[in-house]
Design an enzyme around this catalytic site. Structure first.
Site, PDB file in Angstrom:
ATOM      1  N   ARG A  99      44.449  63.762  43.834  1.00 17.88           N
ATOM      2  CA  ARG A  99      44.347  62.381  43.202  1.00 17.88           C
ATOM      3  C   ARG A  99      44.972  61.348  43.653  1.00 17.88           C
ATOM      4  NH1 ARG A  99      40.382  61.778  41.049  1.00 17.88           N
ATOM      5  NH2 ARG A  99      40.284  59.959  42.340  1.00 17.88           N
ATOM      6  N   LYS A 134      46.693  37.419  43.520  1.00 16.91           N
ATOM      7  CA  LYS A 134      46.225  38.205  42.449  1.00 16.91           C
ATOM      8  C   LYS A 134      45.967  39.568  42.701  1.00 16.91           C
ATOM      9  CE  LYS A 134      43.966  33.926  40.649  1.00 16.91           C
ATOM     10  NZ  LYS A 134      42.666  33.163  40.062  1.00 16.91           N
ATOM     11  N   LYS A 166      50.807  23.409  43.138  1.00 11.62           N
ATOM     12  CA  LYS A 166      49.514  23.581  42.179  1.00 11.62           C
ATOM     13  C   LYS A 166      49.596  22.677  41.404  1.00 11.62           C
ATOM     14  CE  LYS A 166      47.984  27.409  41.874  1.00 11.62           C
ATOM     15  NZ  LYS A 166      46.634  28.205  42.379  1.00 11.62           N
ATOM     16  N   GLU A 196      47.286  21.457  45.817  1.00 10.07           N
ATOM     17  CA  GLU A 196      45.912  21.976  45.029  1.00 10.07           C
ATOM     18  C   GLU A 196      45.504  20.457  44.441  1.00 10.07           C
ATOM     19  OE1 GLU A 196      44.728  25.465  41.965  1.00 10.07           O
ATOM     20  OE2 GLU A 196      46.043  23.939  41.227  1.00 10.07           O
ATOM     21  N   ASP A 217      40.399  22.926  43.654  1.00 11.23           N
ATOM     22  CA  ASP A 217      40.415  23.273  42.379  1.00 11.23           C
ATOM     23  C   ASP A 217      39.286  23.568  41.720  1.00 11.23           C
ATOM     24  OD1 ASP A 217      41.503  25.304  40.447  1.00 11.23           O
ATOM     25  OD2 ASP A 217      42.264  23.429  39.470  1.00 11.23           O
TER      26      ASP A 217
END
Length: 278
Positions: A99, A134, A166, A196, A217
């Site tokens: 597994r 992410k 950002k 950004e 963005d």
């Protein structure tokens, strides 16, 4: 991108500890400890392989006497029905490894296969397909490696790699001009600065501040194309924001240089593989 062995082993040990605290009740109570078997990884779909060495390492950590014969390597195209690798050794070891090894191989091959599809969709354009941060906690190294196996490129590995300003940084601190000025006064000479931007005003401000790496963005396709005209090759433009396989070709055709896609790692479907006993 290359993976370090100690990183791989730590990830595998964590997975094995999670899956088996001290015994495998089913296997240890059913299978004679002297029983030996042969088994193989079988592909049940078409795609790109990633994580084979890591999946095989699971078995090696449980018992280094297991014989392993690999028929493919990471980055290879595999087809439905292909035998990926063969194993010979104690039956109990193969069952205990099954597994965990499949989880790794299926997940990484799923990422590589999806990445390869996105790369193929952008063929003939100048755009590179890149990942993001992410990723699943603890599995970033494996996931980013799988992206490379699929023909993609890695964005920042972590927050220490480069300064990415950002929207929240700008809103919390002040103008783009001031943010860039302060960062340049403090940042090391080896680190890049990317900003950004949400609209043409911010794009022009970042460009006039001398920023060479600009993230667009969630811009529309027409706005991306206009941003390409405004910068005219004098800054590297990265498209970002909910980009999927279905949209990636259109984004690439705007002329952007980089397309960063969180979907490569957080929306991936496990590749269909199984372990079969002979």
């Amino acid at each position: 991108m290359k993976l370090l062995q100690f990183q791989i082993d730590e990830i595998i040990k964590t997975a094995l500890n999670e899956d088996m605290n001290y015994i495998d009740i089913t296997t240890d109570l059913l299978i004679d400890e002297n029983s030996v078997s042969r088994a193989f990884f079988l592909s049940k779909a078409d795609g790109v392989l990633a994580g084979l060495d890591i999946a095989c390492r699971v078995t090696e950590l449980l018992d280094n006497a297991v014989e392993i014969k690999k028929h493919f390597k990471d980055g290879d195209i595999i087809k439905n029905g292909d035998i990926i690798a063969e194993f010979g050794g104690k039956t109990a070891t193969l069952l205990k490894a099954e597994r965990t090894s499949l989880n790794i191989l299926q997940h990484m091959s799923g990422i590589a296969s999806y990445t390869a599809k996105c790369v193929a969709e952008t063929s003939g354009t100048n755009a590179r397909i890149a990942d993001t941060r992410k990723t699943l906690p603890g599995l970033r190294a494996l996931q980013k490696y799988a992206v490379v196996c699929g023909g993609g490129f890695n964005h920042r590995y972590n927050l220490s790699d480069a300064a990415l300003v950002k929207n929240n940084h700008i809103d919390a601190y002040g103008s783009i001009t001031e943010v860039v000025k302060i960062l340049r006064s403090k940042i090391g000479h080896m680190a890049n600065i990317e900003v950004e931007v949400r609209d043409f005003a911010e794009l022009r401000e970042a460009f006039e501040a001398g920023v060479k790496f600009i993230m667009l963005d969630n811009m529309s396709l027409s706005d991306m194309a206009e941003a390409v005209k405004i910068t005219d090759g004098r800054a590297l433009l990265e498209a970002s924001g909910n980009i999927t396989l279905e949209k990636v070709r259109a984004v690439a055709e705007t002329g952007v240089d980089i397309i960063s896609m969180g979907a490569l790692t957080h929306d991936v479907t496990a590749f269909d593989l199984s372990l079969r006993f002979k």
